[in-house]
Motif scaffolding. Structure first.
Motif, PDB file in Angstrom:
ATOM      1  N   LYS A  87       0.826  -1.213   0.000  1.00  0.00           N
ATOM      2  CA  LYS A  87       0.000   0.000   0.000  1.00  0.00           C
ATOM      3  C   LYS A  87       0.862   1.266   0.000  1.00  0.00           C
ATOM      4  CE  LYS A  87      -3.998  -2.087   2.166  1.00  0.00           C
ATOM      5  NZ  LYS A  87      -4.724  -2.314   3.415  1.00  0.00           N
ATOM      6  N   ALA A  88       2.075   1.154   0.528  1.00  0.00           N
ATOM      7  CA  ALA A  88       3.005   2.292   0.541  1.00  0.00           C
ATOM      8  C   ALA A  88       3.784   2.406  -0.772  1.00  0.00           C
ATOM      9  CB  ALA A  88       3.968   2.155   1.716  1.00  0.00           C
ATOM     10  N   GLY A  89       3.530   1.465  -1.712  1.00  0.00           N
ATOM     11  CA  GLY A  89       4.141   1.566  -3.031  1.00  0.00           C
ATOM     12  C   GLY A  89       5.271   0.615  -3.329  1.00  0.00           C
ATOM     13  N   LEU A  90       5.639  -0.254  -2.393  1.00  0.00           N
ATOM     14  CA  LEU A  90       6.741  -1.176  -2.644  1.00  0.00           C
ATOM     15  C   LEU A  90       6.259  -2.439  -3.352  1.00  0.00           C
ATOM     16  CD1 LEU A  90       8.753  -1.122   0.705  1.00  0.00           C
ATOM     17  CD2 LEU A  90       9.205   0.143  -1.385  1.00  0.00           C
ATOM     18  N   PRO A  91       7.111  -3.025  -4.196  1.00  0.00           N
ATOM     19  CA  PRO A  91       6.795  -4.340  -4.743  1.00  0.00           C
ATOM     20  C   PRO A  91       6.710  -5.373  -3.614  1.00  0.00           C
ATOM     21  CG  PRO A  91       8.562  -3.307  -6.006  1.00  0.00           C
ATOM     22  CD  PRO A  91       8.346  -2.478  -4.761  1.00  0.00           C
ATOM     23  N   HIS A 134      15.169  -1.292   6.992  1.00  0.00           N
ATOM     24  CA  HIS A 134      14.557  -0.562   5.877  1.00  0.00           C
ATOM     25  C   HIS A 134      15.676  -0.117   4.942  1.00  0.00           C
ATOM     26  CE1 HIS A 134      10.429   0.690   7.717  1.00  0.00           C
ATOM     27  NE2 HIS A 134      10.504  -0.589   7.418  1.00  0.00           N
ATOM     28  N   ILE A 135      15.544  -0.480   3.681  1.00  0.00           N
ATOM     29  CA  ILE A 135      16.548  -0.103   2.698  1.00  0.00           C
ATOM     30  C   ILE A 135      15.910   0.659   1.540  1.00  0.00           C
ATOM     31  CG2 ILE A 135      18.346  -0.946   1.129  1.00  0.00           C
ATOM     32  CD1 ILE A 135      18.614  -3.386   2.989  1.00  0.00           C
ATOM     33  N   ALA A 136      14.753   0.209   1.068  1.00  0.00           N
ATOM     34  CA  ALA A 136      14.114   0.797  -0.116  1.00  0.00           C
ATOM     35  C   ALA A 136      13.601   2.210   0.132  1.00  0.00           C
ATOM     36  CB  ALA A 136      12.980  -0.097  -0.606  1.00  0.00           C
ATOM     37  N   ARG A 137      13.217   2.503   1.354  1.00  0.00           N
ATOM     38  CA  ARG A 137      12.692   3.830   1.685  1.00  0.00           C
ATOM     39  C   ARG A 137      13.252   4.271   3.036  1.00  0.00           C
ATOM     40  NH1 ARG A 137      10.830   2.768  -2.605  1.00  0.00           N
ATOM     41  NH2 ARG A 137       8.773   3.198  -3.470  1.00  0.00           N
ATOM     42  N   HIS A 138      13.540   5.566   3.143  1.00  0.00           N
ATOM     43  CA  HIS A 138      13.993   6.156   4.393  1.00  0.00           C
ATOM     44  C   HIS A 138      13.092   7.335   4.724  1.00  0.00           C
ATOM     45  CE1 HIS A 138      18.307   4.597   3.424  1.00  0.00           C
ATOM     46  NE2 HIS A 138      17.506   3.643   3.832  1.00  0.00           N
ATOM     47  N   GLN A 139      13.006   7.636   5.978  1.00  0.00           N
ATOM     48  CA  GLN A 139      12.181   8.759   6.432  1.00  0.00           C
ATOM     49  C   GLN A 139      13.071   9.936   6.804  1.00  0.00           C
ATOM     50  OE1 GLN A 139       8.764   8.835   6.372  1.00  0.00           O
ATOM     51  NE2 GLN A 139       9.137   6.952   5.258  1.00  0.00           N
ATOM     52  N   ASP A 140      12.604  11.112   6.442  1.00  0.00           N
ATOM     53  CA  ASP A 140      13.309  12.333   6.825  1.00  0.00           C
ATOM     54  C   ASP A 140      12.699  12.872   8.107  1.00  0.00           C
ATOM     55  OD1 ASP A 140      15.031  12.392   4.611  1.00  0.00           O
ATOM     56  OD2 ASP A 140      13.490  13.344   3.384  1.00  0.00           O
TER      57      ASP A 140
END
Length: 139
Positions: A31-35, A67-73
């Motif tokens: 739902k957050a867009g990852l495969p 978490h590797i594909a996405r990181h939070q700022d």
């Protein structure tokens, strides 16, 4: 890639429980867009004599997430992700007498490959193609 390593004392999860938790985790990332194939969940049942909390043995679940594909700022984004993870886990782990906790590490995507491919940039057309195909491929 999110990698969830779930270490737990025996008898806490049936095969059905493991399948459902893994699907709930994967669904959230999709739902957050990852495969879907980016999401890896492992379960490691550990003898109670090998898990101590506060110097004592007790029923425990310890989750380590990479978490590797996405990181939070920023703190707000990271706190939102921590709450998101907490919500997923609480549904399965909020039980009387069970100690459970998690932490999330963010690893550089530059240190990540899948089947020999460097994953495409997040939210790119190539990543969307990977998501649709549910597998890595040339881009």
């Amino acid at each position: 890639m999110p990698l969830w390593k779930i270490v737990h004392t025996p008898g806490l999860f049936t095969e059905t429980d493991r399948t459902q938790l893994s699907r709930d985790i994967t669904d959230r990332y999709e739902k957050a867009g990852l495969p879907r194939f980016y999401v890896v969940v492992t379960f490691a049942e550990t003898d109670p004599s090998n898990i101590y909390v506060g110097g004592e043995q007790r029923p425990t679940v310890r989750v380590e997430i990479a978490h590797i594909a996405r990181h939070q700022d920023g703190a707000t984004g990271r706190r939102r992700v921590a709450q998101w993870v907490n919500d997923v886990l609480a549904t399965h782990l909020d039980r009387e007498g069970l100690h459970w906790e998690f932490h999330i590490d963010e690893t550089s995507e530059e240190l990540w490959m899948i089947n020999g491919y460097v994953p495409p940039p997040g939210r790119s057309e190539a990543e969307k193609a990977w998501r649709t195909a549910n597998r890595p491929m040339d881009y």
